[in-house]
Design a protein around this motif. Sequence first.
Motif, short mmCIF file in Angstrom:
data_model
loop_
_atom_site.label_atom_id
_atom_site.label_comp_id
_atom_site.label_asym_id
_atom_site.label_seq_id
_atom_site.Cartn_x
_atom_site.Cartn_y
_atom_site.Cartn_z
N GLN A 97 9.54 -14.86 3.48
CA GLN A 97 8.90 -14.46 2.25
C GLN A 97 9.93 -14.48 1.12
O GLN A 97 11.11 -14.21 1.34
CB GLN A 97 8.34 -13.03 2.37
CG GLN A 97 7.35 -12.89 3.51
CD GLN A 97 6.88 -11.46 3.69
OE1 GLN A 97 6.68 -10.73 2.72
NE2 GLN A 97 6.69 -11.05 4.94
N TYR A 99 9.94 -13.35 -3.16
CA TYR A 99 9.22 -12.82 -4.32
C TYR A 99 10.13 -12.90 -5.53
O TYR A 99 11.31 -12.54 -5.46
CB TYR A 99 8.83 -11.36 -4.07
CG TYR A 99 7.95 -11.16 -2.86
CD1 TYR A 99 6.57 -11.24 -2.96
CD2 TYR A 99 8.51 -10.89 -1.61
CE1 TYR A 99 5.75 -11.06 -1.85
CE2 TYR A 99 7.71 -10.71 -0.49
CZ TYR A 99 6.33 -10.80 -0.62
OH TYR A 99 5.53 -10.62 0.49
N THR B 67 1.52 -6.71 -6.84
CA THR B 67 2.32 -6.49 -5.64
C THR B 67 3.63 -5.83 -6.07
O THR B 67 4.23 -6.24 -7.05
CB THR B 67 2.60 -7.82 -4.92
OG1 THR B 67 1.37 -8.44 -4.57
CG2 THR B 67 3.41 -7.58 -3.64
N ILE B 69 7.43 -4.11 -4.70
CA ILE B 69 8.41 -3.91 -3.64
C ILE B 69 9.21 -2.67 -4.03
O ILE B 69 9.66 -2.56 -5.17
CB ILE B 69 9.32 -5.13 -3.46
CG1 ILE B 69 8.45 -6.37 -3.16
CG2 ILE B 69 10.32 -4.89 -2.33
CD1 ILE B 69 9.24 -7.65 -2.98
N GLN B 97 3.68 -3.85 4.15
CA GLN B 97 4.85 -3.95 5.01
C GLN B 97 5.80 -2.80 4.73
O GLN B 97 5.89 -2.33 3.60
CB GLN B 97 5.59 -5.27 4.75
CG GLN B 97 4.71 -6.49 4.95
CD GLN B 97 5.42 -7.79 4.62
OE1 GLN B 97 6.62 -7.93 4.88
NE2 GLN B 97 4.71 -8.73 4.05
N ILE B 110 6.53 -3.04 0.88
CA ILE B 110 5.76 -3.98 0.06
C ILE B 110 4.32 -3.50 0.04
O ILE B 110 3.73 -3.25 1.11
CB ILE B 110 5.85 -5.41 0.61
CG1 ILE B 110 7.32 -5.86 0.66
CG2 ILE B 110 5.01 -6.37 -0.22
CD1 ILE B 110 7.51 -7.29 1.14
N THR B 112 0.34 -3.42 -2.27
CA THR B 112 -0.52 -3.96 -3.33
C THR B 112 -1.22 -2.82 -4.05
O THR B 112 -1.45 -1.76 -3.46
CB THR B 112 -1.61 -4.91 -2.78
OG1 THR B 112 -2.43 -4.18 -1.86
CG2 THR B 112 -1.01 -6.10 -2.08
N THR B 138 11.52 0.52 -8.04
CA THR B 138 10.37 -0.38 -7.94
C THR B 138 10.69 -1.74 -8.52
O THR B 138 11.26 -1.83 -9.60
CB THR B 138 9.18 0.22 -8.72
OG1 THR B 138 8.85 1.50 -8.18
CG2 THR B 138 7.97 -0.70 -8.62
N VAL B 141 6.33 -7.52 -8.62
CA VAL B 141 6.35 -8.94 -8.23
C VAL B 141 5.66 -9.77 -9.31
O VAL B 141 4.49 -9.53 -9.63
CB VAL B 141 5.66 -9.13 -6.87
CG1 VAL B 141 5.51 -10.63 -6.57
CG2 VAL B 141 6.46 -8.45 -5.78
N ARG B 144 4.61 -14.52 -6.16
CA ARG B 144 4.74 -14.52 -4.71
C ARG B 144 5.12 -15.94 -4.29
O ARG B 144 4.29 -16.72 -3.84
CB ARG B 144 3.43 -14.07 -4.07
CG ARG B 144 3.07 -12.61 -4.44
CD ARG B 144 1.59 -12.30 -4.25
NE ARG B 144 1.15 -12.31 -2.88
CZ ARG B 144 0.12 -13.03 -2.43
NH1 ARG B 144 -0.56 -13.79 -3.25
NH2 ARG B 144 -0.23 -12.97 -1.18
#
Lengths: 158, 158
Positions: A97, A99, B67, B69, B97, B110, B112, B138, B141, B144
Motif C-alpha cells: 500500500q 498513500y 481516509t 492514517i 487496519q 488506517i 475511513t 493524523t 490521505v 490512495r
Amino acid sequence: MADLDAFDRKLLALVQENARLTAEQLGERVGLSASACHRRLRRLREAGVIEAEIAVVAPETVGRSLTMIVEVSLEREHPHIIDAFKRSMRATPEVMQCYYVTGDADFIIILTARDMKSYERFTQRFFFDNPQVRKFRTFVVMDRTKVGLGVPMDDRDD
Amino acid sequence: MADLDAFDRKLLALVQENARLTAEQLGERVGLSASACHRRLRRLREAGVIEAEIAVVAPETVGRSLTMIVEVSLEREHPHIIDAFKRSMRATPEVMQCYYVTGDADFIIILTARDMKSYERFTQRFFFDNPQVRKFRTFVVMDRTKVGLGVPMDDRDD
DNA sequence: GTTGAAAGGTTATTACG
DNA sequence: CGTAATAACCTTTCAAC
C-alpha cells in the motif's frame, strides 16, 4: 456514488468478509432470493462499488514475515517528482500500500520483506539512492492487529 | 510455512488480483488442467496460505471519501493497556487496519470517515477520551496511490 | 505423490411472469 | 421481485504416470 438500500449494504457487508458465499447463502442471510442477490451483486460490480474480488494471502506463509510501515518526506513537492514516486511505488511488488498524505510526511507506505537484510536493500534502492527523498522513518510491525480493506456498511453517521 | 512450487506461486499471484477466475481460466494461464488448479487452491485454503477471499468495496462509493492514517502513542506500554487498545480497534468498524509497531509510535491505524466532523467524533471517542493515549498524529490521505493486500509471489530475494 | 479426463451435483446466469 | 430453465462451473472419482 450509487444509492444503496439496506439489502445492498447487507450484501456488501457479507461479501467483504467472504466472497465465496453462494447467491443462495446470501439470500438466506439477507432475506432475498438467490437470483435477486445475484442481480444486485452484478450491478454493484458494474457500478464500481465492488472494485475487485481477491484472495488474501497470509504473508508469513510465503516467507514474508516482516511488515514495515514507512513515512517518506520528499525534497520538494513538485507534481513531477510526486508522480514519479507514485509510479515507482505502484510498480514495486513488495509495496502493498502507498498513500499520498498531508501532514508531516508526504507518503506512507506499507510493505513486506523476507528479512531485515532485504528491507535494507529496499531502503537503499528507493530511499538512499533517490535524491528526492529527504528523509524516511521506519516502523517495524510487531503485530498486525487488524488487516483488511473492509468498509463499514451501517448507515450510521460515523 | 508451506513449500510452494512455481505453479502454486503463479496461482496465488493470479487469485490475489482476481478471485473470480475459474479453474479453467487459471489452468490456461499456468499450464495445468482445471482440476489440478482446483485441487491446489483447495489445499492452499486449507493450509491457511489463502486466508480469505473477499470483495473490495470502493470507500468513496459508499459515502466514505476520507481516509486517515493515525499514529498513536500510549502513555505506558503495559500489556494490559496494549491489549485493551487492540481489542477496541478490532471492534471498531471504521478502523480498516491497525498495526502495533516499534519506533516513535505504538500503533498505526488506517480508517475511513464520511467527513471531518465524523472523524473529529472518532478522535474524541478513542483518543481524547482515552487517558492511555498520550498523543496522536493524523495524516489525511489525498491519494490512495496503491491499496491492496497482495503479497509478491516471485521467488526473488527482495 | 502427482496429473488429466469424465462423471455427477451445485451454482451461476438468463428468460419469463 | 421470484420461479424456473439452461449453461457453466465445481468437485469427486478413477486410471495412469
